[in-house]
Design a protein around this motif. Sequence first.
Motif, short mmCIF file in Angstrom:
data_model
loop_
_atom_site.label_atom_id
_atom_site.label_comp_id
_atom_site.label_asym_id
_atom_site.label_seq_id
_atom_site.Cartn_x
_atom_site.Cartn_y
_atom_site.Cartn_z
N THR A 266 0.82 -1.21 0.00
CA THR A 266 0.00 0.00 0.00
C THR A 266 0.86 1.27 0.00
O THR A 266 0.57 2.22 -0.74
CB THR A 266 -0.95 -0.04 1.21
OG1 THR A 266 -1.73 -1.23 1.11
CG2 THR A 266 -1.85 1.16 1.26
N ILE A 267 1.90 1.29 0.81
CA ILE A 267 2.78 2.47 0.82
C ILE A 267 3.48 2.60 -0.53
O ILE A 267 3.58 3.71 -1.09
CB ILE A 267 3.76 2.41 2.00
CG1 ILE A 267 2.99 2.46 3.32
CG2 ILE A 267 4.77 3.56 1.93
CD1 ILE A 267 3.84 2.24 4.57
N ALA A 268 3.95 1.48 -1.08
CA ALA A 268 4.60 1.54 -2.39
C ALA A 268 3.62 1.99 -3.47
O ALA A 268 3.95 2.82 -4.33
CB ALA A 268 5.19 0.17 -2.74
N ALA A 269 2.39 1.45 -3.44
CA ALA A 269 1.41 1.82 -4.46
C ALA A 269 1.04 3.30 -4.38
O ALA A 269 0.92 3.97 -5.41
CB ALA A 269 0.16 0.95 -4.31
N MET A 270 0.89 3.82 -3.16
CA MET A 270 0.52 5.24 -3.04
C MET A 270 1.65 6.15 -3.49
O MET A 270 1.43 7.13 -4.21
CB MET A 270 0.09 5.55 -1.60
CG MET A 270 -1.22 4.88 -1.22
SD MET A 270 -1.95 5.47 0.32
CE MET A 270 -0.76 4.90 1.52
N ALA A 271 2.89 5.83 -3.07
CA ALA A 271 4.04 6.65 -3.50
C ALA A 271 4.17 6.59 -5.02
O ALA A 271 4.43 7.60 -5.69
CB ALA A 271 5.32 6.15 -2.82
N ALA A 272 3.97 5.39 -5.59
CA ALA A 272 4.11 5.21 -7.03
C ALA A 272 3.01 5.93 -7.81
O ALA A 272 3.25 6.45 -8.90
CB ALA A 272 4.10 3.72 -7.37
#
Length: 325
Positions: A266-272
Motif C-alpha cells: 500500500t505504501i509503495a502503491a501510493m508513492a508510485a
Amino acid sequence: MAAPNSWQTRARGSLLLAACADALGSVFEGQRGLDPERVAEAVDHVASSLCWTDDTAQTLVLAEHLAAHGGRIESDALAAGFADAWSAEPWRGYGHGAVQMLAQINDGTPWREAAQSAFGGSGSLGNGAAMRAAPVGLVPGCSLDEVAVAATASAGVSHVHPEGIDGAVAQALAVAIAARTPKDQGLQVNEVIEAIAARTGAVFAAELRAVPALLAGPAAAISDRYRCDATALGAVPPAIAVFLRHPDDPVALVKEAIGLGGDTDTIAAMAAAICGAHCGEAAVPQPWSAALEQAARVRAAADGLTRSGDAAQRRCEYGSETNGY
Ligand code: F2R
Ligand code: MG
Ligand code: MG
C-alpha cells in the motif's frame, strides 16, 4: 504510449506504476526489518507476472466509476462497485474490517450503516480509502478544493473515521498536485505539504508537516517516525515522503517504500501513484508494465479518467496558467 506531457500519460503513469508497485510490495506485506538486497532482487528481476491486490482492485473500481459518471462520485453505485469487486475476487488480500463491511453491503445492509458500524461504531481509520484515491486526483479540470471534496465522498462509502477520510484527501491531493507539476519544473516541498495539510484535519496535518524534515536523511528515519501500517495516518505521510525523496526515479522509490516494511504494497502503491502522475507513462519500467496483470484494463481506466470531467474547464491541467496550489 501516450503523448509526452499529456494528461493521458500522467493518468496512465499513475495507475500503471501504482499497480506495479502494489504487486511488487505485496510479497513483503506485514514484514519488518527487510533485507534491502532481497527487496532489490524482487524489484530488479520481476517475475513473469505481477499480480496486484485489493489496492489496485479498488482503484480500478473507482477509476471506472469516475469515468462512467463524468468525474463525479455517486455513492450508492460506488459502494456497490466495491462490494461486487470483493465478492468476485475475495482472494485479493482485503483487510478484515473491509471484508466484514463489504460482505454486509452484499447482504443488503445500506453502505452508510455498514461503514458507520465498523470497528465498534468509530468507523475505519484504515488506509483503504487512501490506497484507492489516486483516480480522484486524475480527473481533469478540478480545483484542489474540488479534489478534496470528491476524495471525501469517495472515502465515505467505507471509511467514516476522520483519519480514514483525511488519508484519501491527502493522497488524492498529492496525485493531483503531481499531475499538475511538470517533471522538469521541480516540486516546492513546503508548498506541496501546506497545500495538502491545509485541506486535512489538525491530527493529519501535523503528521504531514513532519515530512519535510525527513527528506534528506536515511530512509530509516521515516519508519522511525511513522508506523507504516494499515492505518491512514501511519501510511499516507510516509508514502508522500518517499515520493518527495524520489520524485523522478520510480525504481528507487519502490525499493525505498517497500524497504520501510509494514504495509509495503500500500505504501509503495501510493508513492508510485504520485510519482507516475508526475513522470508519466514513459517512466514505468518496461519489464514491469510487460509483466503487469490486466495492463490493458489499467490503461483503459486511465484513459477513461482523461476523458472525464469537463474538458472545456481543464483549468488546472498541466501547462495551464492556473495550476497553482
Ligand atoms: N489488510 C491487508 N493485509 C493483511 C491481510 C491480508 C489478507 N487477510 C491475506 O491474508 O491475504 N491489506 C489490505 O488492507 C489495507 C487496507 O485496509 P482497509 O481497506 O482500510 O481495511 P480496514 O480493515 O478497514 O482497516 C485496516 C486496519 O486498520 C486498523 N483499523 C481500522 N480502523 C480502525 C479503528 N477504528 N480502530 C482501530 N484500528 C482500526 C485495523 O488494524 C484494520 O485491520 C491495505 O494494507 C491493503 O493492502
Ligand atoms: Mg493490498
Ligand atoms: Mg497493504
